[in-house]
Design an enzyme around this catalytic site. Structure first.
Site, PDB file in Angstrom:
ATOM      1  N   SER A  46       0.801  -1.219   0.000  1.00  0.00           N
ATOM      2  CA  SER A  46       0.000   0.000   0.000  1.00  0.00           C
ATOM      3  C   SER A  46       0.841   1.279   0.000  1.00  0.00           C
ATOM      4  CB  SER A  46      -0.940  -0.044   1.210  1.00  0.00           C
ATOM      5  OG  SER A  46      -1.837   1.023   1.211  1.00  0.00           O
ATOM      6  N   GLY A  93      -1.372  -0.799  15.709  1.00  0.00           N
ATOM      7  CA  GLY A  93      -1.722  -2.204  15.456  1.00  0.00           C
ATOM      8  C   GLY A  93      -0.577  -3.001  14.890  1.00  0.00           C
ATOM      9  N   THR A  94       0.504  -2.327  14.467  1.00  0.00           N
ATOM     10  CA  THR A  94       1.569  -3.050  13.763  1.00  0.00           C
ATOM     11  C   THR A  94       2.975  -2.861  14.339  1.00  0.00           C
ATOM     12  OG1 THR A  94       1.686  -1.153  12.253  1.00  0.00           O
ATOM     13  CG2 THR A  94       0.362  -3.033  11.546  1.00  0.00           C
ATOM     14  N   ARG A 107      -3.720   5.743  21.538  1.00  0.00           N
ATOM     15  CA  ARG A 107      -3.994   4.333  21.220  1.00  0.00           C
ATOM     16  C   ARG A 107      -2.705   3.642  20.769  1.00  0.00           C
ATOM     17  NH1 ARG A 107      -4.165   3.800  15.588  1.00  0.00           N
ATOM     18  NH2 ARG A 107      -4.873   1.641  15.781  1.00  0.00           N
TER      19      ARG A 107
END
Length: 549
Positions: free
Chosen positions: A67, A505-506, A502
């Site tokens: 991406s 996620g990676t 937060r």
């Protein structure tokens, strides 16, 4: 019927797992530097075939892409039969298979998966796969093909194309010949579906001025080039940053992620984009879209996913009302905590708005609960979902006035124009152009729907991101204990202040977002909150920015 262990063993041994690495299947699938992904791609080929067998031979998609990441990276993700992301429970299986240290361990994990998921190995297996333009793509596809071959599945190579085209193909293949047929299962089918709907939607409108597209030097360039052929003179497009063979050019100082994070015009467009002219950026696999324009003083203005959501939502709500279907069709918008507070206020005054945790799978799932569900992340990834019952209503409804008939026809064509499997930069771009043409808006008029609150995003590198836990769609911290109260105290000191924290996620970083009524205050709030996170979560000294207060 048993697993073809000998075949799997022979080919698996050609793709050994690097001993010191741990892989994890996340929201974006597997993604890391390309040269360590050989074993992962082989194993994903086997997993995709087993997923297909589990779903009675339905075709599973595999996309090889990273991406918006730099060119040296690559990745892979699986696509379920309706073109949606892989079912979350199978992400765990993907992670387990990728981390089996040896071929024997890998075969053991496969046997466990077959048993626990009750997979009938006698079922057929079909996989369609594609890749973006990265130099590493061809070798990784070869590894994937070995995995497909090892288990005896049927593979179809869709070549070099965008992520959204691959998602489209998966759904088109699996719905072929059914009531829910999504289109012809080819690239040509994709172009025909989008261009036909677009031309119908703008047929009574004035042809717009040329739109400049920053293709991020990625796979969006050749696909946009082909789209031009199908659009004809209905929308003049000027392609920039379309160098897909220039080493190091992919996503380099261009593309949707560059525009969103720097809030600047890609340097290569300086002098190419004229004041008042519309421009947009795709990312490296063309599933994100950012719009922008220069005002008469040559100042850059960004129109991000929040602005797209506002533009599109108001238009769809208006069409539903004009068609006389507002009692039957409920329209809703889904956002994350990253959505600008001003956009949430604008949308909430017009239709229901739901906030969910970050990640496309959360947004997509929540949008499915509306008759027409709209979601756009601030980063420009999003789409509009028409539920099947809603599509049926649009087909069967009998309008009673010419205005109702026109609005109904527009809704039917929007249903065809929008790629509902996943965010699709080119489909979304055509959607935006339709609304701008109908409203006769310039970029400045679109931008004036609401004024963004100034905001800042900061990341803090920590030893372990898992110590940071959230609730309320990631808007509140529950761990470390006491940190949320400290953040609340800070936020209260700033006019229009809002901030949340937060874990990524990676990677082992914590992301800090802050808003306030002016830029200096939003920057200061972000860095003060980041300082709290740094102190409470054991921040890495090498990552301690000088701005921390």
């Amino acid at each position: 019927m048993a697993l073809p262990v000998d075949s799997i063993r022979a080919l698996s041994d050609l793709h050994p797992k690097p001993s010191n690495l741990k892989f994890q299947y996340g929201t974006a699938g597997f993604r890391t530097v390309a040269h360590v992904l050989d074993s992962v791609l082989f194993r994903v080929g086997v997993l995709a075939a087993l997923r297909s067998k589990k779903l009675d031979g339905k075709t599973i998609g595999v996309m090889v892409t990273a991406s918006h990441n730099p060119e040296q990276d690559n990745g892979v993700k699986l696509v379920d039969p309706r073109g949606e992301m892989l079912e979350a429970s199978w992400e765990i299986h993907a992670t387990a298979l990728s981390n089996a240290q040896t071929t024997d361990e890998f075969i053991g994990e496969l046997e466990k998966l077959v048993q626990t998921s009750k997979i009938d190995l006698s079922k057929p297996a079909r996989v369609v796969y594609a890749r973006d333009t990265r130099p590493s793509g061809a070798a990784l596809v070869s590894s994937l093909e070995d995995g497909i071959k090892a288990i005896g599945a049927e593979g179809r190579n869709a070549g070099v194309t965008t992520t959204p085209v691959l998602h489209y193909l998966v759904r088109a293949i699996n719905t072929k010949g059914t009531k829910e047929s999504y289109g012809e299962d080819s690239e040509e089918g994709y172009f025909l579906k989008l261009s036909t709907a677009f031309k119908k939607l703008v047929s009574t409108r004035q042809t717009p001025s040329a739109l400049v597209i920053d293709c991020a030097n990625g796979v969006g360039a050749p696909i946009a080039e082909r789209l031009i052929e199908y659009l004809g003179n209905s929308l003049p497009l000027v392609l920039e940053n379309a160098s897909i063979t220039t080493p190091g050019a992919l996503n380099n100082s261009c593309g949707a992620d560059y525009v969103k994070t720097t809030q600047k015009l890609p340097p290569s467009l300086a002098g190419r984009l004229q004041p008042g002219q519309r421009g947009c950026s795709l990312d490296g696999d063309a599933d994100r879209l950012m719009y922008f324009y220069l005002d008469e003083r040559n100042q850059f203005h960004m129109l991000d996913g929040d602005k797209i959501a506002a533009l599109v939502s108001a238009f769809i709500v208006e069409l539903v009302k004009t068609s006389g279907l507002d009692s039957q069709i409920k329209v809703g918008v889904v956002q994350t905590a990253y959505a600008n507070g001003a956009s949430t206020k604008y949308l909430s005054e017009r239709l229901p708005v739901k906030c969910v945790p970050t990640g496309v799978k959360h947004l997509h799932h929540a949008a499915e609960h509306y008759n027409i569900g709209i979601y756009f992340e601030a980063n420009g990834h999003g789409t509009v979902l028409f539920s099947q019952p809603t599509q049926d209503v649009l087909q069967s409804y009998e309008p009673s006035t010419p205005a109702q008939s026109t609005a109904l026809e527009h809704l039917r064509n929007l249903n065809q124009l929008i790629n509902q499997t996943v965010g699709d930069a080119l489909s979304d771009m055509l959607l935006v152009e339709v609304v701008l043409a109908h409203k006769a808006y310039s970029g400045a008029e679109w931008d004036s729907l609401y004024v963004d609150l100034p905001n800042r995003l900061v990341k803090v590198v920590v030893a372990d991101r898992n110590q940071v836990k959230t609730e309320d769609a990631e808007r509140r911290l529950v761990s470390p204990v006491g940190l949320q109260e400290k953040i609340n105290d800070l936020v209260r000191r700033y006019d229009g202040g809002r901030s949340f924290v937060r874990p990524s996620g990676t990677e082992d970083v914590v992301r800090v977002y802050a808003e306030a009524s002016n830029k200096a205050q939003s920057d200061e709030l972000a860095f003060r909150v980041a300082g709290l996170v740094y102190d409470e979560c054991g921040g890495n000294p090498a990552s301690r920015p000088k701005e921390f207060l």
